[in-house]
Design an enzyme around this catalytic site. Structure first.
Site, PDB file in Angstrom:
ATOM      1  N   SER C 179       0.846  -1.195   0.000  1.00 52.11           N
ATOM      2  CA  SER C 179       0.000   0.000   0.000  1.00 52.11           C
ATOM      3  C   SER C 179       0.880   1.243   0.000  1.00 52.11           C
ATOM      4  CB  SER C 179      -0.936  -0.047   1.213  1.00 52.11           C
ATOM      5  OG  SER C 179      -1.800   1.049   1.216  1.00 52.11           O
ATOM      6  N   THR C 180       0.839   2.037   1.076  1.00 58.48           N
ATOM      7  CA  THR C 180       1.650   3.246   1.145  1.00 58.48           C
ATOM      8  C   THR C 180       3.116   2.927   0.862  1.00 58.48           C
ATOM      9  OG1 THR C 180       0.238   3.714   3.010  1.00 58.48           O
ATOM     10  CG2 THR C 180       2.006   5.289   2.564  1.00 58.48           C
ATOM     11  N   ASP C 303      -4.030  -5.035   5.883  1.00 55.06           N
ATOM     12  CA  ASP C 303      -4.587  -5.863   4.815  1.00 55.06           C
ATOM     13  C   ASP C 303      -3.579  -6.936   4.415  1.00 55.06           C
ATOM     14  OD1 ASP C 303      -6.226  -6.800   2.801  1.00 55.06           O
ATOM     15  OD2 ASP C 303      -5.549  -5.304   1.341  1.00 55.06           O
TER      16      ASP C 303
END
Lengths: 83, 630, 360
Positions: C179-180, C303
């Site tokens: 993600s990030t 996640d």
């Protein structure tokens, strides 16, 4: 969605949601299921309806939901026999 | 918060739409200009973001498509670039902003208009692909049935957007029939994509069309509807709402000043609390009085400063107002089939917010008139040796404390003879006095109520809206209208408007038992004129002031009242460049007052430019001496 | 108190962003464009900057470069969902922005309701993100990009470009979630991957729909394998890297053609999309655990941690990015805490570790 297999008949139960379309498509593509029993359905998502139209199994059953019973299941059944 | 955001968007968005429109027009005319293209791209980009944020989906979609086109042009992938469709997008967005401003929502047609523009931006003149079916015929789909026939072809990516077409059709009231099918056969069952929507749904509802439309409103662009047999026209009533912009954009520095002043006021108020406490303790009365006096002086200073700053804050540039006209002029010119260019100057001129707000209608009317009545047809222009494309100039400049706005066209001018005939035919003047009138005076007749020079009523200028309406509107703003016509060369209509409506300096005089305010900037001096220095001259009276003969008017008489008791007080004011003396009963004081334009019954009153509230709460009329004598 | 500098040329968006952040307890300063932002940088000393990509005078990318040069701090880009916005955002992530936030879209009340938690979460995570980490890694990446691009310009580069992966049906799958900070981490991973890597690689990078095609194209330029976005049902082949379509989920299924990956409408039961958990769960439904390798890299939240821990428990192998290189050690950290990581590696050692795991 819950699927109950009985030979060539598969009965769909509960709410058939968008993500169930792939499961159903894979099942119908595989070919051993020729008839769907929709009696236990509470709702059918458009993607599920589309999968039924794509693989054209026979459709039987009279669900409790008024819209399904009155309109959708007859429409699917008509379609399956008309072709 | 949403209403506030919408209000802010109406200001910010309009500016961006205008900027984009101006840049696109320039790009279409002129040579490639990367800086302009950049600026335009950013304006469209920001507009799109705001439209999306506010849920204005059709606007957001078409702007998104426009942004993509501009992005490609910017990236040098554009083939030269045709800006005409983009310009139409900008115009459309402006119209939508008008709709949002007046009725708060986008019109029903927005979705279809958006799609049509998107299709054209995409470069294919073809109808948008959704087309629930151009060739679809509801009647043959459900032969012999009555009701609303529906054909719903959901977007291919509808499932990803969270749409369930079955749930949507289920929500349509009074379903009588339902059919489901696939738009295309399954090509390769092994790679069947269960999540790309290919459904086609046909249905018949016995509910009324509006109810069906409501149920399908979120997917309206994917649906075709046909009313079978019992057809009932459903046309939404036209909505006409008087537009009143109530928002004001203020320079940040001025807001900072205001904040600073309000801080100081809070401090000053705090000082009063301390003084009140002292008074309660029974402090030294004289010392207390002095302290109060000092506080009062401080408060006076602050309040005056606050007033000035607020006054400045109300000053707003004309650019946003003037910028609304290019699109409208394009539309009007297209309707009339008269090619015309509009030049705008002086957008930087700042005037009071109230003046800006009141100018849109009159200016629009003047521009319409210029195009409809002033400008000749292209053939006639060519025959007269002028370019086929007419030029209309809308300019603003500051002259003293007035803003002068001119609408100049290079059309045929106003024919004084025709004006005279018309005015006589309408019974507005009698034939004899008409014969004696100068051409300029004749042309001025078009400001009379009920006058119209148009031979036929046109759809552009409409019926019954004349120059008298323009004069009335401008007068309400404390301004004046003049017309200047040069036959064969064109017409100039000049509006002179006060820049400020806040804190006018007034000289308060008494006449016929009432007090009136005279704008101090028109007053040259106040003189004592003893009765023996007054002499009759022709129909009136006059007196000599420093070797100059000055006509003398009794203010009460000019106002239609009886002449008051004799007084030697005369206010000398410049009227049309010449000094005129006004005899008054008394000169009371000089004040700074907030002058409001007249509204209601007095709006058309001759010689009255506005009103102000006096210290005792009563209403005082402020006079326009020039108009009073006109 | 965390100080946020909101840089945006739209007064509307400035207002929405600053109201949300102020209400959430941040101290907010605003700037109307890049020039003003740079002027305010030393005075405001922000902990986090939110930066619009498109602005007058100085655009977001130039401004970002200046911020990174003058006073490096975590920057969250505010991007529009256009193709151009995707390109600019991916460039910004290359330049060192830690994250990005898609501009709100849709009905305003919903948009703001949806925007608020995401904005707050991203800004909070950014406030603790490692900005410095980048410098060495970024320089290496930049050098590699140059190297990867240079031959293309002279037309001397052979192979694959744009071609669909056409290798054999695979024996197993590598599932990557991030993600990030993910785009840079993916560049590091896929740039180092062996040209004869035996299993297809499926990537779930949290992103909006319009971004992943650009991401796939960029990654394809520097990866020896073929990188494609799975836009529809796609048969999985050795030699292929499959990027999940943004804004949706990617699921693995079995068809006549063998294993396929296909985009599926985002399942609201999952918070971030494409969902790593859903990708891993769908793969586990069709492939034995020992034929799956899970890789969880930088990203806030958790996640993928739960399903990869389950995969690990059932005999599958998993790699978590180590804390030292992760921009935000949320997802890999969660996997490590669940005891679900077979190996913990810095980002530039993951490719090597995968090769070792799959070597016979």
């Amino acid at each position: 969605m819950r699927i109950e297999r009985n030979g060539a008949i598969a009965a769909l139960h509960g709410h058939c949601r968008v993500e169930d379309a792939e499961t159903l498509a894979a099942l119908l593509w595989e070919g051993s299921v020729t008839t769907l029993d929709l009696s236990g359905c509470d709702s059918l998502h458009g993607a599920v309806v589309q999968a039924i139209l794509a693989f054209q199994p026979s459709v039987v059953g009279s669900p409790g939901d008024e819209f399904l019973k009155q309109h959708l299941v007859p429409a699917l059944a008509r379609r399956a026999t008309a072709d | 918060m949403i209403d506030e955001l919408l209000a802010q968007f109406l200001i910010e968005g309009r500016e961006q739409a205008l900027e984009a429109g101006a840049d696109l027009a320039a790009l279409q005319r002129g040579p490639a200009d990367p800086a302009r293209l950049d600026r335009c791209f950013r304006a469209v980009h920001t507009l799109k973001g705001s439209a999306d944020l506010l849920g204005l989906t059709p606007m957001g979609r078409v702007l998104h498509a426009a942004e993509d086109v501009l992005g490609r042009l910017r990236g040098g992938q554009g083939e030269g670039g045709d800006f005409s469709v983009l310009l139409e997008v900008a115009d459309q967005v402006e119209r939508w902003l008008d709709d949002l401003d007046t009725v708060g929502v986008l019109p029903e047609s927005a979705s279809a208009a958006s799609q049509a523009l998107i299709a054209r931006l995409a470069g294919d003149g073809a109808a948008p692909q959704v087309a629930a079916a151009d060739d679809w015929d509801g009647a043959s789909a459900f032969p012999g049935r009555a009701g609303v026939a529906i054909r719903y072809r959901p977007r291919a990516d509808g499932y990803f957007a969270g749409d369930d077409p079955i749930a949507i059709i289920k929500a349509v009231p009074d379903l009588a029939q339902l059919r489901v099918s696939l738009a295309e056969p399954v090509a390769d069952p092994a790679l069947y994509d269960p999540f790309r929507c290919t459904l086609v749904i046909e249905a018949l509802s016995t509910a009324a069309l509006p109810a069906v439309e409501t149920a399908l409103r979120l997917v309206r662009d994917q649906v075709a509807l046909a009313t079978l047999r019992a057809a009932e026209a459903f046309a939404p009533a036209g909505v006409e709402v008087e537009t009143a912009r109530r928002t004001l954009r203020i320079d940040a520095a001025r807001v900072d000043q205001l904040a600073d002043l309000s801080d100081q006021l809070v401090v000053a108020k705090g000082g009063l609390i301390e003084l009140a406490a002292q008074a309660e303790r029974g402090g030294d009365g004289q010392a207390l009085g002095q302290a109060l006096r000092a506080k009062q002086a401080e408060l006076d200073r602050l309040v005056a400063a606050l007033h000035t700053t607020v006054g400045q804050a109300r000053m707003t540039p004309l650019a946003p107002l003037l910028g609304r006209f290019p699109r409208l002029v394009r539309e009007i010119a297209a309707t009339l089939g008269k090619p015309a260019a509009l030049e705008i100057e002086g957008g930087e001129v700042e005037v009071d917010k109230a003046v800006v707000d009141g100018l849109f209608e009159p200016l629009l009317h003047l521009l319409r008139n210029a195009l409809d009545h002033g400008v000749e047809r292209p053939e006639a222009r060519t025959a007269a040796g002028k370019p086929a494309q007419a030029l209309v100039r809308l300019s603003a400049r500051t002259v003293g404390d007035q803003a002068v706005i001119e609408v100049v066209d290079d059309g045929a001018g106003v024919d004084p003879a025709r004006v005279r005939d018309r005015a006589v035919a309408r019974g507005l003047i009698d034939a004899t006095s008409a014969e004696a009138m100068s051409d300029a005076a004749l042309v001025d007749l078009i400001f009379l109520p009920g006058f119209s020079t148009a031979e036929t009523v046109s759809s552009v200028s409409g019926r019954g809206v004349g120059m008298d309406a323009v004069r009335a509107a401008v007068t309400r703003l404390g301004g004046r209208v003049e017309i200047d016509s040069r036959p064969g060369l064109g017409t100039t209509v000049r509006l002179a408007l006060p820049i400020r409506m806040v804190l006018a300096k007034l000289l308060v005089v008494e006449s016929a038992g009432e007090r009136f305010g005279l704008p101090l900037d028109g007053v040259a001096e106040i003189a004592r004129v003893p009765a023996d220095r007054i002499f009759p001259i022709r129909a009136g009276r006059a007196f000599v002031l420093r070797d100059e003969v000055v006509p003398l008017v009794d203010l009460a008489q000019a106002l239609g009242a009886e002449a008051g008791p004799s007084s030697d007080r005369v206010v000398v004011a410049g009227v049309g460049g010449e000094p005129v003396g006004f005899a008054v009963d008394a000169v009371v004081e000089r004040i700074d007052a907030v002058v409001r334009p007249m509204a209601g019954l007095l709006a058309g009153a001759r010689g009255v430019s506005g009103s102000t509230l006096t210290a005792d709460g009563s209403v005082m009329l402020v006079l326009d001496l020039a108009e009073l004598l006109a | 108190m965390t100080k946020v500098l909101v840089v945006d040329d739209s007064a509307l968006l400035r207002r929405v962003l600053s109201e949300i952040l102020t209400e959430a307890g941040f101290e907010v300063a605003i700037a109307r464009d890049g020039v003003e932002a740079l002027a305010k940088l030393d005075e405001v000393r922000p902990d986090v900057v939110t930066l619009d990509v498109q602005m007058p005078r100085m655009n977001g990318l130039e401004c970002l470069e200046q911020i990174m040069a003058r006073r490096p701090c975590p920057v969250v880009m505010v991007s529009s969902l256009t193709a151009e916005g995707a390109e600019a955002t991916l460039s910004a992530l290359e330049l060192g922005a830690v994250d990005f936030l898609p501009k709100p879209d849709g009905v305003v009340s919903l948009a703001i309701d949806e925007l608020a938690p995401v904005l707050i979460e991203k800004v909070t995570a950014a406030a603790t993100a490692k900005v410095g980490r980048g410098s060495r890694l970024l320089e290496r990446l930049r050098a590699r990009r140059e190297a990867a691009r240079a031959p293309t310009k002279t037309g001397a580069r052979p192979r694959k470009q744009g071609a669909a992966p056409a290798g054999d049906p695979p024996e197993g799958l590598v599932l990557v979630g991030t993600s990030t900070g993910g785009p840079a981490a993916l560049e590091a991973l896929l740039g180092d991957i062996a040209p004869d890597f035996p299993w297809p690689i499926l990537v779930a990078q949290h992103m909006p729909a319009s971004f992943t095609a650009s991401l796939a194209a960029r990654l394809d330029g520097l990866c020896p394998l073929s990188v494609v976005e799975a836009a529809g049902p796609t048969p999985l082949r050795t030699g292929g890297v499959y990027i999940a379509r943004g804004g949706a989920d990617m699921v693995v299924s079995r068809r006549a053609a063998g294993l396929v990956a296909l985009p599926a409408p985002a399942d609201p039961a999952h918070r971030w999309h494409p969902s790593v958990d859903r990708l891993v769960a769908s793969a586990m439904a069709h492939v034995a655990p020992d034929r799956l390798v899970g890789v969880l890299m930088t990203g806030m939240g958790d996640d993928g941690a739960r399903t990869m821990a389950e995969l690990h428990r059932l005999g599958g192998r998993t790699v978590a990015e180590s804390e030292e290189t992760a921009v935000v050690w949320g997802m890999p950290g969660a996997l490590v805490r669940l005891g679900g990581a077979s190996a913990v590696e810095p980002v530039d050692a993951i490719a090597g570790r995968l090769s070792m795991m799959l070597a016979r």
